[in-house]
Enzyme design. Structure first.
Site, mmCIF file in Angstrom:
data_model
loop_
_atom_site.group_PDB
_atom_site.id
_atom_site.type_symbol
_atom_site.label_atom_id
_atom_site.label_comp_id
_atom_site.label_asym_id
_atom_site.label_seq_id
_atom_site.Cartn_x
_atom_site.Cartn_y
_atom_site.Cartn_z
ATOM 1 N N HIS B 122 8.409 -32.170 0.667
ATOM 2 C CA HIS B 122 7.584 -31.155 1.225
ATOM 3 C C HIS B 122 8.390 -30.584 2.543
ATOM 4 O O HIS B 122 9.156 -31.437 2.970
ATOM 5 C CB HIS B 122 6.149 -31.801 1.320
ATOM 6 N N ASP B 199 6.880 -40.371 3.520
ATOM 7 C CA ASP B 199 5.715 -39.292 3.457
ATOM 8 C C ASP B 199 4.553 -40.089 2.626
ATOM 9 O O ASP B 199 4.828 -39.847 1.463
ATOM 10 C CB ASP B 199 6.408 -37.994 3.120
ATOM 11 N N GLN B 202 0.669 -37.836 -0.087
ATOM 12 C CA GLN B 202 0.115 -37.791 -1.714
ATOM 13 C C GLN B 202 0.171 -39.178 -2.225
ATOM 14 O O GLN B 202 -0.367 -39.328 -3.347
ATOM 15 C CB GLN B 202 1.055 -37.080 -2.550
ATOM 16 N N LYS B 225 -6.606 -35.322 3.049
ATOM 17 C CA LYS B 225 -6.288 -35.582 1.493
ATOM 18 C C LYS B 225 -7.180 -36.746 1.001
ATOM 19 O O LYS B 225 -6.744 -37.076 -0.126
ATOM 20 C CB LYS B 225 -4.839 -35.517 1.233
ATOM 21 N N CYS B 363 5.420 -25.268 -1.488
ATOM 22 C CA CYS B 363 6.290 -25.964 -0.363
ATOM 23 C C CYS B 363 7.620 -26.602 -0.752
ATOM 24 O O CYS B 363 8.637 -26.902 0.122
ATOM 25 C CB CYS B 363 5.593 -26.974 0.654
#
Ligand SMILES: Cc1ncc(COP(=O)(O)O)c(C=O)c1O
Lengths: 151, 410
Positions: B122, B199, B202, B225, B363
């Site tokens: 991302h 990261d 997600q 999220k 992205c």
């Protein structure tokens, strides 16, 4: 012609035809053309529009790039419609086109095939697709006039 | 097994909302998620009942806010299996990832050092490192992905040497939804003395994440999220590294004391990173979101999403008018196109049928070169999506043709 322009099947066919066989879909290397790159981060469309404008008349319009059906077809139709028009005439057509997109009264005669986009506002986020090429030619005309004033 | 119909009653956004005149089916959960009433209540509780600043007052209400604010930190710490001193509140994953690049990367990296990442990242994970490399003279290198677009431990190990100081990767990628072998990667990276920044934007909302077990050095995620509020997220970092690195902002809240000669004494982590009045209501909302997720059970959420994903993808694969780019995704992310239809035209067709999906490059512009298409449609599931919604989505998929995608304009 005017009846046909109310037939959704006909209008859809116009858009598909301009999407599958876009007109004036090749950029020119001729120095007489000015160029605009139109890309936005909220949208995938990424197109180049070129115009050859001399003595206040649009001699030619060309475009290329990666774009959706709506922006490809609307730019293709625009490129045919405005070719050979004076800047003043082209601005009148643009005004009618934007009025149509905004859901206001407009002169369908003047817009010819571009009336195919009269309902694009139903998908509000697609208005920018239907106007991206038109905004480009508007900027190119502005630049041409400004350059002329400075001469 | 999770009772999805009971769960849905907790979410106001899942009660009778319509889009384009059709019942709303929300399949853009990788972008953000809906909030249960308990999260909304936690946010309004702050404004209704305890609307004063944290860490600032000598009065009872302020003490109460402090207590609730710090208990949210404990909730997050337990959720990730970390210590509460290792939980820094940020505005979201993007700020957390920028903070590591700025505060840790800029201090650590020298010319000749290498930062390893991948083409599936991302922008919020990769751009801070591009900038940091430019500023420090370090080099940013991309680990080759396999044919499917996955990051494998083998390919990763082949890129490792003693010049690599930082490894910055998504545990689950946002375009293809593949899960990387994060534990193995941390183990290999550490053998070479490199630090791993994960990261988790997600992954954390969809599967159990244990920072101790994976042994990452930093991990970032966003609450929104995860059924939580926007504007709040977390940077987890091993205490020793948080202690060593620089903050990104200075000001009230982060300093213990300073004088006019320019001497600043910063507080201990995590407070040294938290200058200025934070999004207090969002912190309380994030706590409620984690409690909500815990009450359902992350294992159950993960299993349910996997099953629903399999159900949808198996049926999409049978449709001749579609191309699915990640049939074997490890998450609820389905990336696809309608054949001969530009992604945005496809997404508008779903919109006209009340279905929220996203078109775009998500992205991750670099990855699109790998897929051979400039744009895709992404449908992403969460635990409140149902089989009934999936069936409607599949029905719309089966009707997606260029003609039908254009008919919505007439
Ligand atoms: C993999 C990944 N990383 C980082 C982010 C950034 O999250 P935020 O926008 O909440 O900061 C996202 C959000 O789309 C993401 O999917």
């Amino acid at each position: 012609m005017s009846d046909m322009l109310h037939d959704p099947m006909v209008l859809r066919q116009i858009i598909m035809d301009h999407y599958e066989y876009p007109r004036n879909h090749e950029l020119s290397k001729d120095a007489g053309y000015c160029q605009k790159h139109m890309a936005s981060d909220s949208c995938i469309d990424d197109i180049y529009v070129q115009a050859k404008i001399a003595n206040g008349v649009i001699d030619d319009i060309r475009f290329d790039g990666v774009a959706c059906t709506i922006s490809t077809a609307s730019t293709s139709i625009m490129s045919e419609l405005l070719q050979g028009k004076s800047i003043a005439e082209a601005r009148q057509i643009l005004e009618q086109y934007y009025a149509m997109i905004d859901g206001k009264n407009y002169d369908a005669q003047m817009l010819e095939e571009a009336v195919a986009f009269h309902n694009v506002g139903r998908q509000a986020n697609r208005i920018k697709c239907a106007t991206i090429g038109w905004k480009a030619i508007e900027e190119l005309m502005d630049e041409s006039e400004k350059a002329h004033e400075q001469e | 097994m999770l009772d999805v119909h009971k769960i849905r009653k907790d979410f106001p956004m899942l009660e009778g909302h319509r889009m384009q005149g059709m019942p709303l089916i929300y399949l853009d959960n990788a972008a953000t998620t809906f909030k249960p009433q308990s999260v909304i209540d936690a946010v309004t509780h702050y404004y209704t009942d305890i609307s004063v600043n944290a860490h600032r007052g000598d009065y009872e209400l302020s003490y109460q806010v402090d207590t609730e604010y710090e208990s949210a930190r404990e909730t997050v710490a337990r959720f990730l299996h970390a210590d509460k001193r290792e939980i820094v509140f940020t505005s979201g994953a993007s700020e957390a990832l920028n903070l590591v690049a700025y505060g840790f990367g800029r201090k650590l990296l020298k010319p000749g050092d290498v930062v390893l990442s991948s083409e599936a990242e991302h922008a919020s994970s990769i751009l801070p490192w591009m900038k940091t490399c430019e500023e420090t003279g370090a080099e940013l290198t991309y680990i080759p992905l396999d044919e499917e677009g996955r990051l494998t431990a083998d390919n990763f190990e082949r890129c490792m040497d003693h010049h690599v100081k930082i490894v910055a990767l998504a545990q689950v990628t946002n375009v293809l939804g593949y899960e990387m072998p994060v534990k193995e990667i941390c183990e290999i990276a550490h053998r070479y003395g490199a630090k791993v920044i994960v990261d988790g934007a997600q992954s954390v909302p969809h599967m159990p994440v244990d920072v101790l077990e994976m042994d990452c050095d930093f991990l970032a995620f966003s609450a929104h999220k995860l059924c939580g509020p926007t504007g709040i997220g977390v940077l987890y970092g091993k205490y020793e590294y948080l202690d060593w690195m620089d903050p990104f902002l200075l000001g009230g809240g982060s300093n213990a004391r300073f004088d006019m000669c320019g001497n600043i004494m910063l507080k201990q982590p995590p407070y040294k990173f938290e200058s200025g009045t934070p999004a207090i209501e969002a912190v309380l909302g994030m706590k409620a979101a984690i409690q909500y997720i815990d009450s359902i059970g992350m294992e159950e959420i993960h299993a349910y999403e996997r099953e629903l994903h399999r159900y949808v993808v198996e049926r999409m694969m049978k449709m001749d008018n579609l191309v699915v780019y990640n049939p074997y995704s490890d998450s609820g992310i389905i990336t696809f196109n309608v054949k001969d239809v530009f992604a945005q035209d496809g997404a508008s067709f779903f919109n006209a049928n009340g279905i929220a999906v996203r078109s775009g490059q998500h992205c991750a512009k670099l990855l699109m070169d790998k897929l051979g298409t400039s744009a895709t449609i992404r449908a992403s599931l969460y635990f409140y999506n149902t089989k009934e919604e999936a069936d409607i989505f599949l029905d719309v998929c089966s009707k997606a043709t260029l003609e039908n995608c254009l008919d919505i304009f007439f």
